[in-house]
Write a protein that holds these residues in place. Structure first.
Motif, mmCIF file in Angstrom:
data_model
loop_
_atom_site.group_PDB
_atom_site.id
_atom_site.type_symbol
_atom_site.label_atom_id
_atom_site.label_comp_id
_atom_site.label_asym_id
_atom_site.label_seq_id
_atom_site.Cartn_x
_atom_site.Cartn_y
_atom_site.Cartn_z
ATOM 1 N N VAL A 169 1.148 -1.462 -0.487
ATOM 2 C CA VAL A 169 -0.048 0.442 0.294
ATOM 3 C C VAL A 169 0.750 1.135 0.259
ATOM 4 O O VAL A 169 1.695 1.832 0.923
ATOM 5 C CB VAL A 169 -0.901 0.513 1.132
ATOM 6 C CG1 VAL A 169 -1.859 1.079 1.291
ATOM 7 C CG2 VAL A 169 -1.502 -1.209 1.485
ATOM 8 N N GLY A 170 0.690 1.810 -1.061
ATOM 9 C CA GLY A 170 1.212 3.177 -1.175
ATOM 10 C C GLY A 170 2.725 2.962 -1.691
ATOM 11 O O GLY A 170 3.539 1.987 -2.663
ATOM 12 N N GLY A 171 2.769 4.363 -2.982
ATOM 13 C CA GLY A 171 3.190 4.273 -4.149
ATOM 14 C C GLY A 171 4.884 5.516 -4.225
ATOM 15 O O GLY A 171 4.857 6.093 -5.148
ATOM 16 N N PRO A 194 -3.115 5.920 -4.526
ATOM 17 C CA PRO A 194 -4.243 6.962 -5.280
ATOM 18 C C PRO A 194 -3.906 7.036 -6.347
ATOM 19 O O PRO A 194 -5.025 8.085 -6.973
ATOM 20 C CB PRO A 194 -4.349 7.347 -3.970
ATOM 21 C CG PRO A 194 -2.996 7.550 -2.737
ATOM 22 C CD PRO A 194 -2.350 6.237 -3.332
ATOM 23 N N GLU A 195 -2.117 8.046 -6.083
ATOM 24 C CA GLU A 195 -1.384 8.896 -7.248
ATOM 25 C C GLU A 195 -2.539 8.279 -9.099
ATOM 26 O O GLU A 195 -1.622 6.981 -8.747
ATOM 27 C CB GLU A 195 -0.810 9.033 -7.052
ATOM 28 C CG GLU A 195 -0.487 9.947 -6.009
ATOM 29 C CD GLU A 195 -0.197 9.501 -4.690
ATOM 30 O OE1 GLU A 195 -0.472 8.152 -4.304
ATOM 31 O OE2 GLU A 195 0.410 9.605 -3.159
ATOM 32 N N ILE A 222 0.366 -2.993 -10.787
ATOM 33 C CA ILE A 222 0.025 -2.190 -10.065
ATOM 34 C C ILE A 222 -1.028 -1.403 -10.321
ATOM 35 O O ILE A 222 -1.917 -1.865 -11.053
ATOM 36 C CB ILE A 222 1.178 -0.821 -10.747
ATOM 37 C CG1 ILE A 222 2.730 -1.452 -10.262
ATOM 38 C CG2 ILE A 222 0.900 -0.033 -10.494
ATOM 39 C CD1 ILE A 222 3.797 -0.617 -11.068
ATOM 40 N N ASP A 223 -2.213 -1.458 -9.371
ATOM 41 C CA ASP A 223 -3.301 -1.049 -9.059
ATOM 42 C C ASP A 223 -3.187 0.614 -8.864
ATOM 43 O O ASP A 223 -3.057 0.625 -7.523
ATOM 44 C CB ASP A 223 -4.289 -1.749 -8.192
ATOM 45 C CG ASP A 223 -5.160 -2.841 -9.354
ATOM 46 O OD1 ASP A 223 -5.126 -2.267 -9.943
ATOM 47 O OD2 ASP A 223 -4.757 -3.688 -8.356
ATOM 48 N N LYS A 224 -3.234 1.804 -9.823
ATOM 49 C CA LYS A 224 -3.283 2.860 -9.341
ATOM 50 C C LYS A 224 -4.418 3.816 -9.514
ATOM 51 O O LYS A 224 -5.585 3.272 -9.634
ATOM 52 C CB LYS A 224 -2.101 3.749 -10.073
ATOM 53 C CG LYS A 224 -1.737 2.875 -11.412
ATOM 54 C CD LYS A 224 -0.739 4.024 -12.430
ATOM 55 C CE LYS A 224 -0.766 3.808 -13.422
ATOM 56 N NZ LYS A 224 0.325 4.630 -14.730
ATOM 57 N N GLY A 225 -4.312 4.860 -8.616
ATOM 58 C CA GLY A 225 -5.468 5.967 -8.724
ATOM 59 C C GLY A 225 -7.038 5.251 -7.971
ATOM 60 O O GLY A 225 -7.697 5.495 -8.267
ATOM 61 N N THR A 226 -6.275 4.117 -6.767
ATOM 62 C CA THR A 226 -7.782 3.844 -5.799
ATOM 63 C C THR A 226 -7.257 3.674 -5.247
ATOM 64 O O THR A 226 -5.488 3.858 -4.415
ATOM 65 C CB THR A 226 -8.204 2.412 -6.424
ATOM 66 O OG1 THR A 226 -8.925 1.653 -6.060
ATOM 67 C CG2 THR A 226 -7.315 1.175 -6.421
ATOM 68 N N LEU A 227 -8.023 3.608 -3.893
ATOM 69 C CA LEU A 227 -7.088 3.519 -1.893
ATOM 70 C C LEU A 227 -7.335 1.941 -1.620
ATOM 71 O O LEU A 227 -8.604 1.109 -1.913
ATOM 72 C CB LEU A 227 -8.317 4.584 -1.632
ATOM 73 C CG LEU A 227 -7.401 6.175 -1.744
ATOM 74 C CD1 LEU A 227 -8.571 7.012 -0.888
ATOM 75 C CD2 LEU A 227 -6.460 6.832 -1.291
ATOM 76 N N VAL A 228 -7.145 1.840 -0.216
ATOM 77 C CA VAL A 228 -7.823 0.890 0.873
ATOM 78 C C VAL A 228 -7.964 1.460 0.971
ATOM 79 O O VAL A 228 -8.346 2.192 1.824
ATOM 80 C CB VAL A 228 -6.295 0.246 0.696
ATOM 81 C CG1 VAL A 228 -6.334 -0.132 1.551
ATOM 82 C CG2 VAL A 228 -5.079 -0.811 -0.291
#
Ligand code: FDA
Ligand code: NAD
Length: 434
Positions: A169-171, A194-195, A222-228
């Motif tokens: 979690v976190g990029g 999330p970015e 990679i799953d970007k643009g989304t939040l846990v």
């Protein structure tokens, strides 16, 4: 409980503390003058190893191999070095109260320590998903990484959950370094952030595209643009899955969270001036309270090169600010003054076979140069940041030590740039004109 007095106390036993101790020893210390008080159980070490070599599947780094100051090519300060130099290393001791008016620190066990001069080097702590109230965030096998104890817990899980599924979690720095090293450990790895691209506080979308492509080629999803938004766990309390805001659910045996750090300043609230989330200092790292200094991650200091004030959460500054503070303390004892701190920001990271360095300020327009194809056998590329006709920042992936010196020189000298297209064509050779 007895009270102990020291001329100098360094509160915190991390990178800055170790480099400060070496600087004190260089200037000459009488036995019993200096104490380091740390809640960690080990002597100061090079923290960057924890997210890299410490987690390698083969030939992992272990203490005493990476005690300070090996990270900057210096002497390795083993625990006995401190006793040989008359420095008291007070380990496994958390300070829970600091009273700057009476110059007294109190530990969780009730011991008190008094000082003439205090150096605050408490570093940062992690931002926890529980701080955001994320449901299920207290499940087992959800890890954070700041101290060696955290790394040891992750090493144990790497053993017990062999070849399992990991969600990162976190990029940012932790996200990129941990997803690589977990992949090297043969886990099925998915990054979630999330970015729109990774490491947005430094990378342009073009730089990020290279790393995202390279990681994808290594099998990192990679799953970007989304939040846990939550976690599920089994009857033992072990995490089983990660719920995303877009409704999807990812299976997980291990979760590693790297959603940022927070400087540990709370002991000093309302006692020292603060700014930009840190303890405000002058060029010599002295705080608003005479005789109290703050260095490393906690210090908000004047940045001469850019005529502003900043806080920096990177190891190079932790080392250099510690050395500057000790030089200033020793000089003031002799009625002398030293040069003002004139820091050139330096950040770096390593993952898989990659290694990048960045110097300067990442503001203004950018140009890229070199081979940034993630599928290349040996990718090597860079980026410059240009503002008001001046080159202010330089990034280089895959450079040699000499080339790294070149980009440092450019960021320090801030040469004029008139033609961005020409600069992109010249790339590193632009430096030969300077
Ligand atoms: P640091 O965190 O090193 O030390 C603080 C010390 O204070 C700790 O020993 C802590 O236990 C102690 N402490 C805190 N509160 C206390 C209390 N109340 N009582 C007693 N002791 C207390 N940077 C970089 O440029 N390149 C890199 O590759 C990396 N890699 C990296 C990996 C990982 C896993 C982390 C967590 C961080 C990095 N960094 C990095 C950042 C770098 O490590 C960081 O900026 C420095 O360690 C900061 O040094 P300090 O001495 O300020 O804090
Ligand atoms: P970071 O600030 O580098 O990255 C935080 C990332 O967290 C953001 O980029 C974002 O992707 C993500 N994020 C923020 N809020 C989120 C949320 N609610 N849900 C999901 N993701 C969210 O911080 P970090 O990677 O956690 O690193 C912690 C500290 O350690 C920092 O001080 C960093 O400088 C330091 N560090 C540095 C290095 C290095 O310099 N190579 C390596 C590791 C750690």
């Amino acid at each position: 409980m007895a009270e102990k007095h020291f001329k100098y106390v360094i509160l915190g036993g991390g990178v800055a503390a170790g480099y400060a101790a070496r600087e004190f020893a260089k200037h000459g210390l009488n036995p019993g003058e200096l104490a380091i008080i740390s809640k960690e159980a080990v002597a100061p070490y090079e923290r960057p190893a924890l997210s890299k070599g410490y987690l390698f599947p083969q030939g992992a780094a272990r203490l005493p191999g990476f005690h300070v100051c090996v990270g900057s090519g210096g002497e390795r300060l083993l625990p006995e070095w401190y006793s040989e130099n008359g420095i008291e290393l007070i380990l496994s001791t958390e300070i829970v109260k600091a009273d700057l008016a009476s110059k007294t620190l109190t530990s969780a066990a009730g011991a008190t320590f008094t000082y003439d001069i205090l150096i605050i080097a408490t570093g940062s702590t992690v931002i926890n998903l529980s701080d955001f109230g994320t449901p299920g965030a207290n499940a087992n096998n959800i890890f954070y990484l700041r101290e060696i104890d955290d790394a040891d817990k992750l090493v144990a899980a790497i053993e017990t959950k062999k070849n399992g599924k990991v969600v990162i979690v976190g990029g940012g720095y932790i996200g990129l370094e941990l997803s690589a090293v977990m992949k090297m450990n043969n886990f099925d790895v998915t990054m979630v952030y999330p970015e729109p691209w990774c490491m947005p506080r430094l990378f342009t979308s073009d730089i990020a595209a290279f790393y995202e492509g390279y990681y994808a080629n290594k099998g990192v999803k990679i799953d970007k643009g989304t939040l846990v938004v939550g976690f599920d766990s089994d009857a033992n309390g072990d995490v089983t899955s990660v719920k995303l805001k877009d409704g999807r659910v990812l299976e997980a045996d291990i979760v590693v969270v790297g959603v940022g750090g927070r400087p540990l300043t709370k002991l000093f609230k309302a006692q020292v001036e603060e700014e930009k989330g840190g303890i405000k200092t002058d060029w010599f790292f002295q705080t608003s309270v005479p005789g109290v200094y703050a260095v490393g991650d906690v210090a908000t200091f004047p940045m001469k090169l850019y005529n502003d004030i900043r806080r920096v959460e990177h190891v190079d500054h932790a080392r250099k600010s510690a050395e500057q503070a000790v030089k200033a303390i020793k000089a003031s004892e002799e009625g002398k003054v030293i040069d003002e701190y004139d820091y050139l920001p330096y950040f770096y990271s390593r993952s898989f076979d990659l290694s990048w360095q960045f110097y300067g300020d990442n503001v203004g327009e950018t140009v890229m140069f070199g081979d940034n194809d993630p599928a290349s056998a040996k990718p090597k590329f860079g980026s410059y940041w240009i503002k008001d006709g001046k080159l202010l920042g330089a990034f280089l992936e895959g450079g040699s030590p000499d080339e790294t010196k070149t980009i440092a020189k450019l960021a320090r000298l801030q040469p004029q740039v008139t033609d961005l297209e020409q600069l992109a064509k010249e790339g590193l050779s632009f430096a030969s004109k300077i």
